[in-house]
Design a protein around this motif. Structure first.
Motif, short mmCIF file in Angstrom:
data_model
loop_
_atom_site.label_atom_id
_atom_site.label_comp_id
_atom_site.label_asym_id
_atom_site.label_seq_id
_atom_site.Cartn_x
_atom_site.Cartn_y
_atom_site.Cartn_z
N TYR A 26 0.82 -1.21 0.00
CA TYR A 26 0.00 0.00 0.00
C TYR A 26 0.85 1.26 0.00
O TYR A 26 0.63 2.18 -0.78
N PHE A 27 1.84 1.31 0.91
CA PHE A 27 2.63 2.52 1.06
C PHE A 27 3.92 2.50 0.26
O PHE A 27 4.45 3.53 -0.11
N GLY A 28 4.48 1.33 0.04
CA GLY A 28 5.75 1.22 -0.66
C GLY A 28 6.87 1.84 0.16
O GLY A 28 6.71 2.16 1.33
N ASP A 29 7.99 2.01 -0.44
CA ASP A 29 9.14 2.63 0.22
C ASP A 29 9.23 4.07 -0.25
O ASP A 29 9.55 4.34 -1.41
N PRO A 30 8.98 5.03 0.65
CA PRO A 30 8.98 6.43 0.23
C PRO A 30 10.36 6.94 -0.17
O PRO A 30 10.47 7.99 -0.79
N ASP A 31 11.41 6.19 0.16
CA ASP A 31 12.76 6.63 -0.14
C ASP A 31 13.33 6.00 -1.42
O ASP A 31 14.50 6.24 -1.75
N VAL A 32 12.54 5.23 -2.12
CA VAL A 32 13.02 4.60 -3.35
C VAL A 32 13.46 5.67 -4.32
O VAL A 32 12.75 6.65 -4.57
N GLY A 33 14.65 5.51 -4.86
CA GLY A 33 15.16 6.44 -5.86
C GLY A 33 15.87 7.65 -5.29
O GLY A 33 16.46 8.42 -6.03
N LEU A 34 15.80 7.84 -3.98
CA LEU A 34 16.47 8.98 -3.36
C LEU A 34 17.87 8.59 -2.93
O LEU A 34 18.15 7.43 -2.64
N GLU A 35 18.75 9.56 -2.90
CA GLU A 35 20.12 9.32 -2.47
C GLU A 35 20.37 10.01 -1.14
O GLU A 35 19.80 11.06 -0.85
N VAL A 36 21.25 9.39 -0.35
CA VAL A 36 21.63 9.98 0.93
C VAL A 36 22.74 10.99 0.66
O VAL A 36 23.70 10.69 -0.06
N LYS A 37 22.60 12.18 1.22
CA LYS A 37 23.62 13.21 1.03
C LYS A 37 24.94 12.75 1.62
O LYS A 37 24.97 12.04 2.62
N THR A 38 26.02 13.20 1.02
CA THR A 38 27.36 12.83 1.46
C THR A 38 27.59 13.18 2.92
O THR A 38 28.13 12.38 3.69
N GLU A 39 27.13 14.36 3.34
CA GLU A 39 27.34 14.77 4.74
C GLU A 39 26.58 13.87 5.71
O GLU A 39 27.05 13.57 6.80
N VAL A 40 25.41 13.40 5.31
CA VAL A 40 24.63 12.51 6.16
C VAL A 40 25.32 11.14 6.24
O VAL A 40 25.41 10.54 7.31
N LYS A 41 25.80 10.66 5.11
CA LYS A 41 26.55 9.39 5.10
C LYS A 41 27.74 9.47 6.05
O LYS A 41 27.98 8.55 6.82
N GLN A 42 28.47 10.57 5.99
CA GLN A 42 29.64 10.73 6.83
C GLN A 42 29.26 10.76 8.31
O GLN A 42 29.92 10.16 9.14
N LYS A 43 28.19 11.45 8.63
CA LYS A 43 27.72 11.50 10.03
C LYS A 43 27.34 10.11 10.52
O LYS A 43 27.63 9.73 11.66
N LEU A 44 26.68 9.34 9.67
CA LEU A 44 26.31 7.99 10.05
C LEU A 44 27.54 7.11 10.25
O LEU A 44 27.62 6.33 11.20
N LEU A 45 28.51 7.24 9.36
CA LEU A 45 29.75 6.46 9.50
C LEU A 45 30.51 6.85 10.77
O LEU A 45 31.01 5.99 11.50
N ASP A 46 30.58 8.15 11.05
CA ASP A 46 31.24 8.62 12.27
C ASP A 46 30.54 8.08 13.51
O ASP A 46 31.18 7.63 14.47
N SER A 47 29.22 8.09 13.49
CA SER A 47 28.45 7.59 14.62
C SER A 47 28.68 6.09 14.81
O SER A 47 28.85 5.62 15.94
N LEU A 48 28.72 5.35 13.72
CA LEU A 48 28.99 3.92 13.79
C LEU A 48 30.37 3.64 14.36
O LEU A 48 30.53 2.78 15.22
N LYS A 49 31.37 4.40 13.92
CA LYS A 49 32.73 4.22 14.43
C LYS A 49 32.79 4.50 15.93
O LYS A 49 33.44 3.77 16.69
#
Length: 61
Positions: A26-49
């Protein structure tokens, strides 16, 4: 397997799986086709580390 042969846990799992499938259809994935911004990716990687470093220090201590 028929519903009459299921125990309570198996029936709950079947219902949960069915509801998840219906919601996904019914709802599908609202993020399909969207890309994660580089700065957000980096923040997530830093948080994981940081999290992994904290876990390592707890296990070592």
């Amino acid at each position: 397997m028929q519903v009459k042969d299921m125990n309570v846990e198996q029936l709950r799992d079947l219902i949960r799986h069915t509801v998840e499938q219906c919601l996904e259809e019914y709802f599908g994935d609202p993020d399909v086709g969207l890309e994660v911004k580089t700065e957000v990716k980096q923040k997530l990687l830093d948080s994981l580390k940081r999290t992994q470093a904290e876990e390592s220090s707890i296990l070592a201590g």
